[in-house]
Scaffold this motif. Structure first.
Motif, short mmCIF file in Angstrom:
data_model
loop_
_atom_site.label_atom_id
_atom_site.label_comp_id
_atom_site.label_asym_id
_atom_site.label_seq_id
_atom_site.Cartn_x
_atom_site.Cartn_y
_atom_site.Cartn_z
N PRO A 172 0.84 -1.21 0.00
CA PRO A 172 0.00 0.00 0.00
C PRO A 172 0.87 1.25 0.00
CG PRO A 172 -0.63 -1.52 1.76
CD PRO A 172 0.64 -2.04 1.18
N GLN A 173 0.36 2.31 -0.64
CA GLN A 173 1.07 3.59 -0.68
C GLN A 173 1.49 3.99 0.73
OE1 GLN A 173 1.64 5.95 -3.23
NE2 GLN A 173 1.01 4.50 -4.79
N GLY A 174 2.72 4.49 0.85
CA GLY A 174 3.15 5.02 2.12
C GLY A 174 3.88 4.01 3.01
N THR A 175 3.87 2.71 2.59
CA THR A 175 4.62 1.72 3.38
C THR A 175 6.11 2.00 3.20
OG1 THR A 175 2.94 0.11 2.74
CG2 THR A 175 4.93 -0.77 3.77
N GLY A 176 6.84 2.14 4.30
CA GLY A 176 8.28 2.40 4.19
C GLY A 176 9.00 1.21 3.56
N LEU A 177 10.17 1.48 2.96
CA LEU A 177 10.89 0.43 2.24
C LEU A 177 11.26 -0.74 3.15
CD1 LEU A 177 12.16 -0.21 -0.58
CD2 LEU A 177 14.30 0.69 0.32
N LYS A 178 11.64 -0.42 4.39
CA LYS A 178 12.09 -1.48 5.30
C LYS A 178 10.95 -2.47 5.58
CE LYS A 178 14.44 -2.06 9.70
NZ LYS A 178 14.91 -1.40 10.89
N SER A 179 9.74 -1.97 5.90
CA SER A 179 8.66 -2.92 6.15
C SER A 179 8.17 -3.55 4.85
CB SER A 179 7.52 -2.30 6.94
OG SER A 179 7.25 -1.02 6.51
N ALA A 180 8.28 -2.82 3.72
CA ALA A 180 7.89 -3.40 2.43
C ALA A 180 8.76 -4.61 2.13
CB ALA A 180 8.03 -2.37 1.32
N SER A 181 10.04 -4.53 2.51
CA SER A 181 10.97 -5.61 2.15
C SER A 181 10.68 -6.89 2.93
CB SER A 181 12.41 -5.17 2.35
OG SER A 181 12.69 -5.04 3.72
N SER A 182 9.91 -6.78 4.02
CA SER A 182 9.62 -8.00 4.78
C SER A 182 8.64 -8.89 4.01
CB SER A 182 9.07 -7.65 6.16
OG SER A 182 7.86 -6.97 6.00
N GLY A 183 7.93 -8.35 3.03
CA GLY A 183 7.00 -9.16 2.24
C GLY A 183 7.58 -9.61 0.91
N GLN A 184 8.89 -9.48 0.76
CA GLN A 184 9.48 -9.82 -0.53
C GLN A 184 9.47 -11.32 -0.78
OE1 GLN A 184 13.29 -8.07 0.20
NE2 GLN A 184 14.19 -9.94 1.01
N LYS A 185 9.45 -11.69 -2.07
CA LYS A 185 9.52 -13.11 -2.46
C LYS A 185 10.96 -13.43 -2.81
CE LYS A 185 5.10 -13.95 -2.38
NZ LYS A 185 4.57 -14.84 -1.36
N GLU A 186 11.42 -14.60 -2.44
CA GLU A 186 12.78 -14.99 -2.79
C GLU A 186 12.75 -16.21 -3.72
OE1 GLU A 186 15.01 -13.21 1.15
OE2 GLU A 186 15.14 -15.37 0.79
N PHE A 187 13.68 -16.21 -4.67
CA PHE A 187 13.76 -17.28 -5.66
C PHE A 187 15.19 -17.77 -5.78
CE2 PHE A 187 10.36 -14.38 -6.88
CZ PHE A 187 9.28 -15.25 -6.98
N THR A 188 15.36 -19.05 -6.06
CA THR A 188 16.70 -19.54 -6.38
C THR A 188 16.65 -20.20 -7.76
OG1 THR A 188 16.24 -21.60 -5.22
CG2 THR A 188 17.43 -19.91 -3.99
N PHE A 189 17.70 -19.95 -8.53
CA PHE A 189 17.81 -20.52 -9.88
C PHE A 189 19.14 -21.25 -9.98
CE2 PHE A 189 15.75 -16.25 -10.47
CZ PHE A 189 14.45 -16.74 -10.57
N GLU A 190 19.14 -22.31 -10.80
CA GLU A 190 20.40 -23.04 -11.00
C GLU A 190 20.71 -23.13 -12.48
OE1 GLU A 190 19.96 -26.78 -8.97
OE2 GLU A 190 20.12 -25.82 -7.00
#
Ligand SMILES: [Zn+2]
Length: 278
Positions: A172-190
């Protein structure tokens, strides 16, 4: 900087005015880019939309169109409105890596809140048989750049036996970057052939840029990518160039104009951009 005066045909002059209008660019910029292409003499200017401090404060509204970003560079990285994905600019094409890991090309009229690009051409480089970690890549890049006080771009080609990326998901608009990053998706590729698109910014640029290294990945088949947290690669070619000039386009959005951006964003940036396991 030098001032030149010259006579040009009316038709060229009109075409110049038209280009300035379409790209919302100055006469200096259009003529410099044209001379640079014609004379085969690259100018490495960093073009940036908005600032890292604005991102940290949660200002992710659309500020500049992708077409304008691509006028200023063919290589770089950024993000999208509401942090909805990771941007990769490579060979003049803008790609979006979405939080479901799907990679698409981005249309020129899309507005974006933050990007950093340059017209990349390698001024120095190195080949490496093997890179065993992201920190080894950083050490190689450290040895290649000769000043702590200018910006650098790095293009890394290779076969990546392992890449761990993260992709931001819309907030949502206004969410600071630090808390936004807690919802990030992580991927691994080989075993992916691909490219790392990297920028290095000096420590003094912390309010504008992400200090230190910032790499995004794009696979050769353009199907995988993201913000790089870790990698291992073989048969690696690293090219880099220094950037002594910076052009920052500040958003004209009401949110940006009214925001308090005096807070030092460094700690939040480090927390949001680095691999939390290392
Ligand atoms: Zn990133």
């Amino acid at each position: 900087m030098k001032i030149i005066t010259c006579n040009v045909p009316d038709s060229l002059y009109n075409a110049l005015l038209e280009r300035m209008e379409t790209d919302k660019a100055s006469c200096d910029h259009v003529v410099s880019m044209a001379l640079s292409q014609c004379l085969g003499h690259p100018i490495h200017t960093l073009f940036q939309v908005s600032t890292s401090a604005a991102l940290v404060e949660g200002l992710y509204q659309g500020a500049v169109r992708v077409s304008r970003v691509l006028c200023h560079g063919n290589f770089g990285l950024g993000t999208f409105i509401d942090l909805d994905g990771e941007m990769v600019v490579l060979e003049g094409v803008c790609y979006r890596v979405a939080s479901n890991s799907v990679v698409t090309t981005v249309e020129g009229d899309r507005l974006i809140p933050y990007a950093v690009v340059t017209c990349f051409s390698a001024e120095f480089g190195k080949r490496s048989q093997q890179l065993n970690s992201f920190s080894e890549l950083i050490a190689v890049c450290d040895a290649l750049h000769s000043s702590e006080n200018v910006f650098y771009a790095f293009r890394v080609e290779g076969t990546f036996s392992f890449v761990k990326t993260r992709v931001m998901k819309a907030v949502p608009q206004g969410t600071g970057l630090k808390s936004a990053s807690s919802g990030q998706k992580e991927f691994t590729f080989e075993d992916q052939e691909g490219t790392l698109i990297g920028l290095w910014s000096p420590g003094f640029a912390g309010s504008f840029s992400v200090p230190g290294y910032h790499f995004h990945f794009l696979s050769a088949d353009r199907k995988r990518g993201g913000h790089v947290l870790e990698c291992r690669a073989v048969d690696v070619t690293i090219g880099g160039c220094a950037m002594h000039e910076m052009h920052v386009s500040l958003p004209e959005t009401a949110e940006f104009l009214k925001a308090n951006l005096s807070h030092d964003p460094s700690d939040d940036l480090i927390s949001a951009e680095r691999n939390h396991e290392s």
